[in-house]
Design a protein around this motif. Structure first.
Motif, mmCIF file in Angstrom:
data_model
loop_
_atom_site.group_PDB
_atom_site.id
_atom_site.type_symbol
_atom_site.label_atom_id
_atom_site.label_comp_id
_atom_site.label_asym_id
_atom_site.label_seq_id
_atom_site.Cartn_x
_atom_site.Cartn_y
_atom_site.Cartn_z
ATOM 1 N N ALA B 25 10.738 10.672 7.763
ATOM 2 C CA ALA B 25 10.022 11.575 6.848
ATOM 3 C C ALA B 25 10.102 11.056 5.410
ATOM 4 C CB ALA B 25 10.616 12.976 6.932
ATOM 5 N N SER B 203 -0.426 12.551 9.894
ATOM 6 C CA SER B 203 -0.196 13.813 9.187
ATOM 7 C C SER B 203 1.119 13.777 8.410
ATOM 8 C CB SER B 203 -0.180 14.979 10.171
ATOM 9 O OG SER B 203 0.939 14.849 11.018
ATOM 10 N N LEU B 204 2.107 13.023 8.924
ATOM 11 C CA LEU B 204 3.385 12.900 8.202
ATOM 12 C C LEU B 204 3.202 12.144 6.886
ATOM 13 C CD1 LEU B 204 6.350 12.028 10.586
ATOM 14 C CD2 LEU B 204 5.876 14.144 9.404
ATOM 15 N N PHE B 207 0.042 14.926 4.757
ATOM 16 C CA PHE B 207 0.350 16.314 4.365
ATOM 17 C C PHE B 207 1.340 16.427 3.191
ATOM 18 C CE2 PHE B 207 -1.382 18.500 8.258
ATOM 19 C CZ PHE B 207 -2.097 19.447 7.564
ATOM 20 N N PRO B 208 2.540 15.805 3.296
ATOM 21 C CA PRO B 208 3.500 15.994 2.187
ATOM 22 C C PRO B 208 2.962 15.453 0.861
ATOM 23 C CG PRO B 208 4.585 15.039 4.108
ATOM 24 C CD PRO B 208 3.124 14.995 4.377
ATOM 25 N N SER B 211 0.268 17.876 -0.497
ATOM 26 C CA SER B 211 0.917 19.100 -1.001
ATOM 27 C C SER B 211 1.577 18.823 -2.352
ATOM 28 C CB SER B 211 1.979 19.593 -0.009
ATOM 29 O OG SER B 211 1.398 19.839 1.240
ATOM 30 N N PHE B 229 9.097 18.089 0.777
ATOM 31 C CA PHE B 229 8.223 18.750 1.765
ATOM 32 C C PHE B 229 8.348 18.070 3.131
ATOM 33 C CE2 PHE B 229 5.193 19.843 -1.970
ATOM 34 C CZ PHE B 229 5.964 20.953 -2.276
ATOM 35 N N SER B 230 8.391 16.750 3.105
ATOM 36 C CA SER B 230 8.407 15.986 4.346
ATOM 37 C C SER B 230 9.698 16.245 5.137
ATOM 38 C CB SER B 230 8.279 14.498 3.986
ATOM 39 O OG SER B 230 8.086 13.739 5.116
ATOM 40 N N SER B 233 9.935 19.850 6.417
ATOM 41 C CA SER B 233 9.046 20.113 7.559
ATOM 42 C C SER B 233 9.638 19.550 8.853
ATOM 43 C CB SER B 233 7.658 19.530 7.312
ATOM 44 O OG SER B 233 7.713 18.119 7.336
ATOM 45 N N ASN B 256 4.183 21.479 8.265
ATOM 46 C CA ASN B 256 3.573 20.777 7.122
ATOM 47 C C ASN B 256 2.335 21.510 6.630
ATOM 48 O OD1 ASN B 256 4.553 18.308 5.917
ATOM 49 N ND2 ASN B 256 4.642 17.506 7.996
#
Lengths: 250, 270
Positions: B25, B203-204, B207-208, B211, B229-230, B233, B256
């Motif tokens: 992450a 998405s990993l 997404f973070p 965001s 965030f990562s 999540s 996420n």
């Protein structure tokens, strides 16, 4: 004897087969302040980008501080302000300090680090350009004129010997523009910074620059303003336009 | 719930999942900010699809898939960069071509060889709860290498991401920096497959970063927030998937999404 900052020999640049610049010959001495002017599409921006190696040369040679452009490594001697900030996304999460510091750290050897002295230097240049109040602000949230001054600070922060500015005043209000010209004049006189200034406005260039390079895909004129004003060839080429430039000069 | 989490922490497989997941992450968050800002976010998706073929090759020749995937996905990433750099095609087209070929080759190998369809398709959605000791060690070592490289090249990566032309004129070797970024991304994608699978690994990365970009006030804070965030999540996702017996990869992605939604709404209220 000081090294000549820039020499261009028989430079030719093509774009999709069409010739954009042809047989450009140019020798820029240390401390020169050259206004590069010409009509739209005359190759002003292309010349600057070719000098910096950002567009490929079809033929010819660019020599920076005595070194062929391909062998030139001492990039901290050069400062560059691009024409438009098309890449600048409003959402880009960089603040003014980070952007200006990038101009200071980029040409350093590894491992590249930001020191307290660097922070002070960033503060100093922002103060010199009258934008100290922008420290810590996000670059994407600034007005066009403020962004342009921040990018100018990035170009100047490492005290370059050769400064290439591509239409740097387009987004500036008249007051800021005058302050900007005065600042360039100061570093040109006191630090002997060599300046190449691309502009659409030969009249204003006549007020500040020491030499004029008039481009129209080839060099129409390159020399001092006095030579320009006394040249019968230029009288034939420009007509009344020549008097307008010469009247403002001096 | 709290008792369930306490109980979960006793299990070695949960501990392994948390360690490997958090390190992967961190890498995803570090790189994600640069990739999203360079409009290269979907390269993670493309490389993940390519890794589907490399996993199939690994299963076919009976070699641990990750060892086949690491070099081949790096090569594919460099090929995408070359196609884009030489202006032979647009970046998204290059990614699209290679990713489609990746899936096609994977399916063909599975169909022709037969017998390992179940194994291959388990990689589509990953299963971090089944991560082995060896995979944990590999994830930690590679993650530390990736984060070290990002730190070493941080100023160059920032300069190239912000303004590639100016970076070049400042003496930064832009080509090298882009290569480093793409190689690190390839390594991260391969590591991320075990966490969320080939279908969801991008998405990993995305997404973070997205965001974080909504709320960050400077570049360093963008990276720190994306990291936060990562990791959060992955941790929450692993616990939820354990407690409610849900697929871990999909759960992490959903967490996420909720973080993204929260940040988006928070930003709207400011």
């Amino acid at each position: 004897m000081s090294v000549i900052p820039l020499e261009v020999e028989k430079l030719r640049v093509t774009y999709q087969g069409a010739e954009v610049l042809s047989q450009i010959e140019l020798k820029v001495d240390k401390g020169d302040y050259i206004g590069i002017v010409g009509p739209n599409g005359s190759g002003k921006t292309t010349l600057v980008r070719a000098v910096l190696g950002l567009v490929p040369l079809a033929s010819g040679r660019v020599v920076l501080f005595g070194k062929d452009q391909h062998e030139f490594k001492d990039w901290k001697k050069i400062g560059y302000l691009p024409q438009r900030i098309t890449y600048l996304d409003q959402r880009f999460p960089a603040n003014v300090d980070e952007v200006v510091a990038a101009g200071l750290i980029a040409s350093r050897p590894y491992p590249k680090k930001m020191t307290f002295a660097d922070r002070d230097r960033v503060g100093d240049i922002l103060k010199d350009l009258g934008i100290a109040d922008l420290r810590g602000r996000m670059i994407g949230r600034l007005s066009g004129g403020q962004q342009q001054r921040v990018l100018l600070a990035r170009a100047l922060v490492h005290a370059p010997e050769l400064l290439l500015l591509d239409e740097p005043t387009t987004a500036l209000d008249p007051g800021t523009r005058e302050m900007f010209y005065a600042f360039l004049q100061k570093i040109n006189k006191t630090q002997k910074t060599t300046i190449l200034f691309v502009s659409h406005d030969p009249v204003t260039m006549g007020k500040y620059a020491s030499k004029l390079l008039y481009l129209d895909k080839k060099v129409v004129f390159f020399g001092t303003f006095d030579d320009f004003c006394l040249s019968p060839d230029m009288t034939r080429y420009f007509g009344e336009g020549q008097h307008l430039i010469c009247h403002r000069h001096g | 719930m709290f008792t369930d989490i306490q109980e979960a922490l006793q299990f070695a497989f949960i501990q392994r999942a948390l360690i490997a997941g958090c390190f992967v992450a961190l890498c995803c968050a570090f790189l994600g900010v640069f990739l999203v800002l360079k409009r290269f976010a979907l390269i993670g998706d493309g490389l993940a699809h390519i890794s589907f073929a490399t996993i199939a090759i690994g299963l076919l020749v009976h070699v641990t898939p990750i060892f086949v995937s690491l070099p081949l996905v790096v090569l594919a990433a460099l090929l995408i960069l070359r196609l884009t750099d030489k202006s032979l095609m647009f970046g998204d087209a290059a990614i699209g071509l290679l990713s489609a070929m990746g899936v096609a080759v994977g399916v063909l190998i599975a169909s022709v060889a037969g017998g390992f369809n179940v194994d291959l398709f388990s990689y589509l959605f990953g299963n971090i709860l089944s991560v082995s000791q060896m995979e944990v060690v590999l994830s930690v070592v590679l993650s530390l290498l990736i984060m070290g490289a990002v730190k070493f090249f941080y100023h160059d990566l920032f300069a190239v991401t912000f303004d590639q032309d100016h970076a070049q004129v400042s003496g930064i070797r832009v080509g090298l920096v882009n290569k480093v970024l793409i190689i690190l991304t390839a390594l991260t994608v391969v590591l991320g497959i075990k966490v969320v699978g080939t279908m969801l690994v991008s998405s990993l990365i995305i997404f973070p970063a997205v965001s974080a970009l909504f709320v960050a006030r400077n570049f360093k804070s963008a990276i720190l927030l994306a990291t936060l965030f990562s990791v959060v999540s992955v941790i929450i996702g692993i616990f939820i998937s354990y407690v409610w017996n849900l697929p871990s990869g999909a759960t992490i992605v959903c967490v996420n999404f909720f973080i993204f939604l929260g940040v988006f709404l928070f930003r709207g209220k400011r």
